[in-house]
Design a protein around this motif. Structure first.
Motif, mmCIF file in Angstrom:
data_model
loop_
_atom_site.group_PDB
_atom_site.id
_atom_site.type_symbol
_atom_site.label_atom_id
_atom_site.label_comp_id
_atom_site.label_asym_id
_atom_site.label_seq_id
_atom_site.Cartn_x
_atom_site.Cartn_y
_atom_site.Cartn_z
ATOM 1 N N GLY A 19 0.815 -1.214 0.000
ATOM 2 C CA GLY A 19 0.000 0.000 0.000
ATOM 3 C C GLY A 19 0.846 1.260 0.000
ATOM 4 O O GLY A 19 0.549 2.215 -0.716
ATOM 5 N N LEU A 20 1.906 1.273 0.782
ATOM 6 C CA LEU A 20 2.812 2.424 0.780
ATOM 7 C C LEU A 20 3.512 2.560 -0.565
ATOM 8 O O LEU A 20 3.749 3.677 -1.038
ATOM 9 N N GLY A 21 3.832 1.435 -1.183
ATOM 10 C CA GLY A 21 4.450 1.478 -2.504
ATOM 11 C C GLY A 21 3.515 2.053 -3.542
ATOM 12 O O GLY A 21 3.941 2.799 -4.431
ATOM 13 N N ILE A 22 2.237 1.706 -3.467
ATOM 14 C CA ILE A 22 1.251 2.258 -4.402
ATOM 15 C C ILE A 22 1.142 3.764 -4.232
ATOM 16 O O ILE A 22 1.133 4.518 -5.210
ATOM 17 N N GLY A 41 -3.213 6.962 -16.991
ATOM 18 C CA GLY A 41 -2.124 5.984 -17.065
ATOM 19 C C GLY A 41 -1.338 5.915 -15.766
ATOM 20 O O GLY A 41 -0.907 4.838 -15.348
ATOM 21 N N ALA A 42 -1.145 7.057 -15.122
ATOM 22 C CA ALA A 42 -0.419 7.089 -13.854
ATOM 23 C C ALA A 42 -1.168 6.322 -12.771
ATOM 24 O O ALA A 42 -0.552 5.676 -11.915
ATOM 25 N N PHE A 43 -2.484 6.380 -12.816
ATOM 26 C CA PHE A 43 -3.277 5.631 -11.840
ATOM 27 C C PHE A 43 -3.016 4.134 -11.970
ATOM 28 O O PHE A 43 -2.760 3.449 -10.991
ATOM 29 N N PHE A 44 -3.054 3.631 -13.214
ATOM 30 C CA PHE A 44 -2.835 2.204 -13.418
ATOM 31 C C PHE A 44 -1.376 1.811 -13.198
ATOM 32 O O PHE A 44 -1.090 0.724 -12.703
ATOM 33 N N GLN A 45 -0.451 2.682 -13.540
ATOM 34 C CA GLN A 45 0.954 2.397 -13.275
ATOM 35 C C GLN A 45 1.217 2.318 -11.780
ATOM 36 O O GLN A 45 2.034 1.514 -11.333
ATOM 37 N N GLY A 46 0.527 3.136 -11.005
ATOM 38 C CA GLY A 46 0.690 3.087 -9.556
ATOM 39 C C GLY A 46 0.211 1.775 -8.967
ATOM 40 O O GLY A 46 0.785 1.273 -8.011
ATOM 41 N N ILE A 47 -0.840 1.213 -9.540
ATOM 42 C CA ILE A 47 -1.361 -0.063 -9.033
ATOM 43 C C ILE A 47 -0.458 -1.217 -9.441
ATOM 44 O O ILE A 47 -0.169 -2.109 -8.646
ATOM 45 N N PRO A 50 4.780 -3.056 -9.384
ATOM 46 C CA PRO A 50 5.712 -4.181 -9.236
ATOM 47 C C PRO A 50 5.896 -4.963 -10.535
ATOM 48 O O PRO A 50 7.000 -5.423 -10.835
ATOM 49 N N ALA A 51 4.846 -5.084 -11.326
ATOM 50 C CA ALA A 51 4.963 -5.791 -12.603
ATOM 51 C C ALA A 51 5.881 -5.028 -13.551
ATOM 52 O O ALA A 51 6.711 -5.633 -14.241
ATOM 53 N N PHE A 52 5.758 -3.704 -13.590
ATOM 54 C CA PHE A 52 6.648 -2.910 -14.432
ATOM 55 C C PHE A 52 8.096 -3.046 -13.964
ATOM 56 O O PHE A 52 9.013 -3.154 -14.774
ATOM 57 N N MET A 53 8.306 -3.034 -12.657
ATOM 58 C CA MET A 53 9.648 -3.121 -12.114
ATOM 59 C C MET A 53 10.292 -4.469 -12.451
ATOM 60 O O MET A 53 11.443 -4.520 -12.893
ATOM 61 N N VAL A 54 9.569 -5.557 -12.268
ATOM 62 C CA VAL A 54 10.106 -6.880 -12.569
ATOM 63 C C VAL A 54 10.391 -7.007 -14.059
ATOM 64 O O VAL A 54 11.421 -7.567 -14.461
ATOM 65 N N TYR A 55 9.508 -6.473 -14.895
ATOM 66 C CA TYR A 55 9.725 -6.505 -16.341
ATOM 67 C C TYR A 55 11.016 -5.778 -16.715
ATOM 68 O O TYR A 55 11.819 -6.278 -17.517
#
Length: 63
Positions: A19-22, A41-47, A50-55
């Motif tokens: 939650g803090l990460g979001i 887009g920022a809203f969905f990127q915030g959720i 972690p998937a973006f980071m791992v990718y």
């Protein structure tokens, strides 16, 4: 019988960290957005940060 509620708070810390990460990701991505669709887009990127980071980590490992 065993009491199933004895471990109820055992994994609650992970949800708090996520939650803090979001919230942190939303602050970061909303600061970079200029237009309405960038805010969407920022809203969905915030959720899904972690998937973006791992990718991105996997892309860096391949190179």
């Amino acid at each position: 019988m065993t009491d199933r509620s004895s471990n109820a708070g055992c994994f609650a810390g992970g949800g708090a960290i996520y939650g803090l990460g979001i919230i942190g990701a939303w602050v970061f991505f909303f600061q970079q957005a200029d237009a309405f669709w960038e805010f969407v887009g920022a809203f969905f990127q915030g959720i899904f940060w972690p998937a973006f980071m791992v990718y991105e980590v996997f892309l860096a490992l391949v190179e």
